[in-house]
Structure formats: structure tokens, C-alpha cells
Design a protein around this motif. Structure first.
Motif, short mmCIF file in Angstrom:
data_model
loop_
_atom_site.label_atom_id
_atom_site.label_comp_id
_atom_site.label_asym_id
_atom_site.label_seq_id
_atom_site.Cartn_x
_atom_site.Cartn_y
_atom_site.Cartn_z
N THR A 207 0.95 -1.34 -0.10
CA THR A 207 -0.07 -0.05 -0.18
C THR A 207 1.02 1.38 -0.03
OG1 THR A 207 -0.27 -0.16 2.62
CG2 THR A 207 -1.99 -1.05 0.99
N ASN A 208 1.98 1.27 0.56
CA ASN A 208 2.75 2.46 0.68
C ASN A 208 3.63 2.61 -0.66
OD1 ASN A 208 3.17 3.86 3.60
ND2 ASN A 208 2.64 1.61 3.84
N MET A 209 3.66 1.49 -1.27
CA MET A 209 4.37 1.63 -2.62
C MET A 209 3.71 2.15 -3.68
SD MET A 209 5.23 -1.81 -5.05
CE MET A 209 3.30 -1.75 -5.25
N ILE A 210 2.30 2.20 -3.80
CA ILE A 210 1.40 2.36 -4.80
C ILE A 210 1.65 3.68 -5.27
CG2 ILE A 210 -1.05 3.00 -5.12
CD1 ILE A 210 -1.96 0.73 -3.44
N PRO A 211 2.03 4.95 -4.44
CA PRO A 211 2.31 6.21 -5.16
C PRO A 211 3.42 6.13 -6.08
CG PRO A 211 1.97 6.47 -2.86
CD PRO A 211 1.96 4.93 -3.04
N PHE A 212 4.39 5.12 -5.89
CA PHE A 212 5.62 5.04 -6.60
C PHE A 212 5.27 4.31 -7.91
CE2 PHE A 212 7.38 5.96 -2.60
CZ PHE A 212 8.29 6.88 -2.80
N PHE A 214 4.84 4.96 -10.82
CA PHE A 214 4.88 6.32 -11.72
C PHE A 214 4.09 5.63 -13.25
CE2 PHE A 214 8.62 7.80 -9.14
CZ PHE A 214 7.92 8.30 -8.31
N TYR A 215 4.45 4.54 -13.84
CA TYR A 215 3.97 4.49 -15.03
C TYR A 215 2.53 4.39 -15.23
CZ TYR A 215 3.14 1.95 -19.25
OH TYR A 215 2.79 1.63 -20.68
N SER A 216 2.02 3.64 -14.23
CA SER A 216 0.49 3.86 -14.07
C SER A 216 -0.46 5.13 -14.10
CB SER A 216 0.01 2.80 -13.20
OG SER A 216 0.37 1.43 -13.27
N LEU A 217 0.36 5.92 -13.03
CA LEU A 217 -0.15 7.23 -12.85
C LEU A 217 0.06 8.11 -14.10
CD1 LEU A 217 1.38 7.78 -9.29
CD2 LEU A 217 -0.97 7.48 -9.96
N ILE A 218 1.10 8.10 -14.73
CA ILE A 218 1.58 8.93 -15.95
C ILE A 218 0.47 8.49 -17.03
CG2 ILE A 218 3.13 9.81 -17.61
CD1 ILE A 218 5.21 9.46 -15.11
N LEU A 219 0.60 7.03 -17.33
CA LEU A 219 -0.31 6.60 -18.30
C LEU A 219 -1.55 6.96 -18.28
CD1 LEU A 219 -0.20 4.93 -21.14
CD2 LEU A 219 -0.61 3.08 -19.67
N ILE A 220 -2.19 6.92 -17.32
CA ILE A 220 -3.66 7.06 -17.10
C ILE A 220 -4.07 8.36 -17.25
CG2 ILE A 220 -5.62 7.26 -15.28
CD1 ILE A 220 -4.38 4.45 -14.22
N VAL A 221 -3.35 9.40 -16.73
CA VAL A 221 -3.41 10.73 -16.76
C VAL A 221 -3.11 10.83 -18.42
CG1 VAL A 221 -2.53 13.01 -16.43
CG2 VAL A 221 -2.88 11.50 -14.42
N SER A 222 -2.06 10.36 -19.05
CA SER A 222 -1.87 10.87 -20.55
C SER A 222 -3.29 10.23 -21.29
CB SER A 222 -0.66 10.30 -20.95
OG SER A 222 0.32 10.73 -20.01
N LEU A 223 -3.77 9.19 -21.11
CA LEU A 223 -4.94 8.78 -21.91
C LEU A 223 -6.04 9.63 -21.90
CD1 LEU A 223 -5.01 4.96 -20.82
CD2 LEU A 223 -4.75 5.67 -23.01
N TRP A 224 -6.26 10.42 -20.74
CA TRP A 224 -7.42 11.45 -20.68
C TRP A 224 -6.86 12.64 -21.60
CZ3 TRP A 224 -12.14 10.99 -19.24
CH2 TRP A 224 -12.57 9.84 -18.46
N PHE A 225 -5.48 13.04 -21.30
CA PHE A 225 -4.97 13.98 -22.16
C PHE A 225 -5.22 13.79 -23.63
CE2 PHE A 225 -1.13 15.58 -24.46
CZ PHE A 225 -1.42 16.97 -24.34
N ILE A 226 -5.06 12.45 -24.22
CA ILE A 226 -5.30 12.23 -25.51
C ILE A 226 -6.74 12.30 -26.00
CG2 ILE A 226 -5.00 10.05 -27.17
CD1 ILE A 226 -2.41 9.41 -25.50
N VAL A 227 -7.43 11.67 -25.11
CA VAL A 227 -8.85 11.71 -25.44
C VAL A 227 -9.53 13.09 -25.29
CG1 VAL A 227 -11.43 10.99 -24.57
CG2 VAL A 227 -9.32 9.35 -24.55
N LEU A 228 -9.22 13.97 -24.33
CA LEU A 228 -9.93 15.10 -24.16
C LEU A 228 -9.28 16.11 -25.27
CD1 LEU A 228 -10.34 15.47 -20.37
CD2 LEU A 228 -12.33 14.74 -22.18
#
Length: 549
Positions: A207-212, A214-228
Motif C-alpha cells: 500500500t505504501n508502494m502504490i504512489p511510486f 509512476f508508469y500507471s499514474l502517468i499513463l492514465i493521466v495521459s490517456l485522458w489528455f489524448i482523449v480530451l
């Protein structure tokens, strides 16, 4: 031979043959044959029988000898889960539930952009398992996005991109069980023994590792950037141009045939959204209940509390039993509502098997190849030993991230990569800080970003390897060409890999100076910004190139 560079040839052969011949089954068979030949020193009389035995082992036929061993299956349960899930999807289609959901959604969707956003939103509700997410979301959204001329490959990319990254970020998923178990096997334990390397609870570390991640966090935000932001380039841009101008969703290829039968006009008129929500709701509830049951939750007579039950559960058995319960309940529901005749159920089961049979066959071949690469050739260890040497501790997260990317791309197995690198990374980090096990978690501030980097890199393999199983599931559910999805997914993944590498580099350099919270914020912000810039530049370059042509 296992320490020779030959061990990287089978995955390279599969990739080359897949792109040249466009025959995935043939490519995988040749990859398996080459891997077996290398493993048995090119003795074909040993290699060929070994392949047959390995496939039988992959299918876990040896575990069918007793009731107790049956419940230790994993691959077999995954195959049966996929079959049950496909049957449920066919029933929803047959009853008109899929049509009703589509009609409900379409009333609220006015553009391709909103249809694409709807697929991302729907994926958020199916985070419990990446197979479950990719197969369900793709099947449901495909007829909806078709109406807005969204090319199949783009829908497949959206579905595939979200499935695994979401599954590793929530502590109630099949991935959590595997990761926590791997942490425990690698020496992370709150009970100190001779084999304990890190004195901490594995679930707490997860659970403490989840914020690290990074690939998942960056990719999901980028998918919204691509769509919107309507960002488009490469394979997806080519398919979008053809789709918008001609209505062809396959870029001038022969359309993928969807073998589900069309519903009658009468069922379209009488269809209800409940015919969609009931099977999905029962499936989610049944999987949740079975997860707790197999984890020994106290309400079901076991000794464990809620979180411990989830951690210790047999997620594969839970997925299978949950899908069986949901299939039976859905049959009763649809027959009682007279949406499906009792005599149609065998035909529906046959239709579901026909839809998923080829995908299961390829899945078994993928598992077989991954098994040879991981267990016989030790391809991952070969890559790790040659790419990781004596480096500064600040570079450990980014180095392990890149090694995990390379290993998972070669093996096509995220879990295999995690199982190979986590036991390698933990003792290596302890030796770097010159500590004596067992070490307290507070004495290893670099452990969390190290584990996050390994798991993030492992997930990348699901997005760039043509032999990744989830890639196949996404192509199957959306009706896209498998190799088209591979090409499109790679073009999206590479910028995210570069951006994630920057984030891990920043973390390694500044963690000791800024602390965890500030470092995470700085790393994620820098990674997202870089990825936005790369995606936007690729979009602009595509526009310029299009105008010149």
C-alpha cells in the motif's frame, strides 16, 4: 546454454515472425520450438516431447487427480473464467441487455470523444482483474464506439492501456494477491525468521508502494489528455483518418467477424438496462464474495479479518467460482424473464466457446513460451545480470525500471518479471546500504521506489510485447487486429516509458533530500509534463506531415 546470448533469440524470433507473417499462432509455435531446442541443446528428440509435457503442465492436467489439488489451479481457472465471462456477454447480447446499455449510453454521448471517455470511465469500475476489465469493457463498448466511427484499434488501445495499470493500483485485485505473495516469498515479513530480509508487513509495503507506480499514474493521466485533447499520431491517426472519411474501422483490412448473433427488433423494443446491470452486478458481487471465502474471512467461518482474507485469497479460484455463480444466476434470471428460451442455453454456451476458443489457444501458447523463457532459459536473469552492474544507489530505481521493461517485453509476462526481479532487487539494495538483515522499512527509504519501479516496468510488457496475454484479450474483446493493437500500443507506451524513467531518476536523486511526499509530487509532475510534451509534439509532427502529403 542458459547463460548464452541465445536465450534472447526466441522472443526476438516471435516478434519478427509476428510482424512479417501476421500469423500469431505460427509465430508463437516457432518461438516455443526454438526455446525448447535451446533448452535441450538442440536435441529435437528431447525438445518436442518436452513441449507436450510443458503444455500439459501449463493446463495443470496433473492437478485434476484429486479434489484438493484442483483448487490449487490457476491457469485452468483463468481459462474457465474467460469462458464463463464470454457466455455471460453472449447472454447479455441475446437478451438485449447489451443493446439497452448501448442505447442508454448513446443518448448521453454526442461525439467520438465522449464515447472514448466513456470507455475509460467504464474501465474504472472493472479494476478487480485486468482480464475481466479488458474482456468486459471491450465487448460492451465496441458496438457503441462503432457508431461514432472510432477505429477498433483505438478502442483496443484505450481498453488495454487501462486494464493492468488500474489492477496494480487498487489493494483489492488479483494483482495485489500476487504482488503481496511475491513480497513475502522475497523476504518481506512482519514475523522475523532466518529468511527475513525486511521486517515489515508485505501488505503494508504494498500500500505504501502504490504512489511510486509512476508508469500507471502517468499513463492514465495521459490517456485522458489524448482523449480530451484529441491527440492523435502514428497508427491510430492513420486508422482515424480512414474511419472518419470512409467509415472503415479496420484501415482497409477485412473486418474482424463478430460471431455473436444479432437480436430481434422485438427484443430491441423490450430490452431493459436491468438485463445488462444484473449479470455484471452479480458477477462483481460473486467474485468479491468468493475472494473473501477462499481467503478465510471470519464471516464465512475462517480465521482472517477482511484485509488478511483478501491478501491470502486464491484469486484464481475466486474468479472461476464467481463466474460460475454469475453464469448460473444469469441463466435463471433471463429464462425467468423470458428473454432467453431454456432450449437456447446450450447454443449460447457453444457460441461463447466459439468466441473465446482461439484466444484461449493463443493464451496457452503464450504461457508455454513464457514458461520456457522464465524457467528453462532464464532470459530475465540473463538480461538483469548483463544490464545491472555496480551503480550508484540513486540510479537503482530507474535501472530496475528499464531492466523490468526489457525483461517483460522479452518474456511477455509481467508476473514472471516481478517474480524474477523482486528477489534480486531487495538483497541488492540491502547490500548497497551495508545493512544486515532483517532491516526495518525505515532504514531502506529506496525500497518503495525500487519495488514500484520493478512492478511498473513489468506492466510495460503488457503494452509492448506481442506475446502479452492481456494484449490478446483486448484485441479479442474489441474485435481489433492483434498486430495493429501491438503497433498502436507501442507508439503510446514508449513516450510513457521515457517519462516514467525521468520520474524514477528524479526519485533516486532527490528522495533523501526532499523526503517521500515532495519527491513523489516532483517526480510525477515532471513525468506527466514530459509525457504531455512528447505526445503533443508527435501530434503536431503528424499534422505537419499530413499537410505536406
Amino acid at each position: 546454454m542458459q547463460n548464452h546470448w541465445f536465450v534472447i533469440l526466441p522472443p526476438i524470433l516471435v516478434v519478427l515472425l509476428a510482424f512479417v507473417t501476421r500469423r500469431v499462432v505460427f509465430s508463437l509455435v516457432m518461438g516455443i520450438l526454438s526455446a525448447a531446442l535451446i533448452a535441450y541443446d538442440f536435441n529435437i528428440f528431447q525438445a518436442v516431447p518436452a513441449i507436450g509435457l510443458r503444455i500439459a503442465k501449463i493446463l495443470e492436467l496433473d492437478k485434476l487427480t484429486s479434489w484438493e489439488t484442483v483448487w490449487t489451479c490457476s491457469n485452468l481457472f483463468i481459462c474457465l473464467f474467460l469462458l464463463m465471462l464470454t457466455i455471460i456477454i453472449v447472454m447479455m447480447q441475446e437478451s438485449g441487455g447489451g443493446y439497452a446499455y448501448g442505447a442508454f449510453i448513446i443518448k448521453r454521448l454526442k461525439s467520438a470523444q465522449k464515447a472514448e471517455a466513456a470507455s475509460l470511465i467504464m474501465s474504472m469500475f472493472f479494476f478487480i482483474d485486468d482480464y475481466f476489465s479488458s474482456l468486459t469493457v471491450g465487448s460492451v463498448m465496441q458496438p457503441i464506439t462503432d457508431q461514432f466511427k472510432v477505429p477498433r484499434v483505438k478502442l483496443a488501445v484505450l481498453v488495454n492501456s487501462v486494464a493492468a495499470p488500474l489492477a496494480i493500483m487498487f489493494p483489492l485485485t488479483s494483482w495485489m494477491a500476487e504482488i503481496v505473495g511475491q513480497f513475502r516469498n522475497s523476504g518481506i515479513s512482519s514475523t522475523v525468521t532466518q529468511t527475513t530480509l525486511v521486517a515489515s508487513d508485505p501488505f503494508f509495503v504494498y500500500t505504501n508502494m502504490i504512489p511510486f507506480l509512476f508508469y500507471s499514474l502517468i499513463l492514465i493521466v495521459s490517456l485522458w489528455f489524448i482523449v480530451l485533447g484529441r491527440i492523435s499520431y502514428g497508427v491510430i491517426a492513420q486508422h482515424e483518418t480512414i474511419a472518419q472519411t470512409t467509415g472503415d474501422l479496420f484501415a482497409n483490412k477485412v473486418p474482424v467477424v463478430r460471431r455473436m448473433s444479432e437480436i430481434s427488433e422485438e427484443k430491441k423494443r423490450t430490452s431493459s438496462i436491468i438485463d445488462f446491470l444484473f449479470p455484471i452486478g452479480i458477477l462483481l458481487l460473486a467474485i468479491g464474495k468468493e475472494t473473501l471465502y477462499f481467503g478465510g474471512y471470519s464471516l464465512f467461518g475462517g480465521p482472517n479479518d477482511f484485509l488478511t482474507a483478501i491478501e491470502k485469497s486464491n484469486i484464481f479460484a475466486a474468479l472461476f467460482m464467481g463466474s460460475v455463480i454469475a453464469t448460473i444466476a444469469s441463466c435463471i434470471f433471463f429464462v425467468a424473464r423470458k428473454k432467453i428460451a431454456l432450449g437456447r442455453l446450450p447454443k449460447i454456451a457453444q457460441e461463447g466457446f466459439g468466441l473465446i476458443a482461439s484466444a484461449i489457444m493463443v493464451l496457452v501458447l503464450i504461457w508455454t513460451l513464457s514458461s520456457f523463457l522464465k524457467d528453462d532459459l532464464a532470459t530475465g536473469q540473463y538480461l538483469a545480470s548483463n544490464l545491472i552492474g555496480y551503480i550508484d544507489i540513486a540510479y537503482i530505481p530507474v535501472m530496475f525500471f528499464l531492466v523490468a521493461v526489457a525483461a517483460s517485453a522479452m518474456m511477455g509476462s509481467a508476473w514472471g518479471t516481478i517474480g524474477m526481479l523482486v528477489p534480486l532487487g531487495i538483497p541488492m539494495l540491502i547490500s548497497f546500504v551495508q545493512s544486515t538483515p532483517p532491516v526495518e522499512l525505515g532504514e531502506l527509504p529506496m525500497l518503495l521506489p525500487l519495488l514500484g519501479a520493478i512492478i511498473s516496468g513489468a506492466v510495460v510488457g503488457n503494452h509492448i510485447s506481442p506475446i502479452a496475454d492481456v494484449m490478446l484479450m483486448s484485441a479479442t474483446s474489441t474485435g481489433a487486429y492483434h498486430l495493429d493493437l501491438v503497433k498502436a500500443q507501442v507508439s503510446l507506451t514508449i513516450p510513457t516509458v521515457i517519462s516514467s524513467a525521468l520520474a524514477y531518476f528524479i526519485t533516486g536523486c532527490y528522495l533523501s533530500e526532499f523526503g517521500i511526499t515532495k519527491t513523489i509530487m516532483l517526480s510525477v509532475a515532471a513525468g506527466i509534463l514530459l509525457n504531455f510534451i512528447i505526445l503533443y509534439l508527435l501530434h503536431v509532427l503528424h499534422k505537419i506531415r499530413t499537410r505536406k502529403n
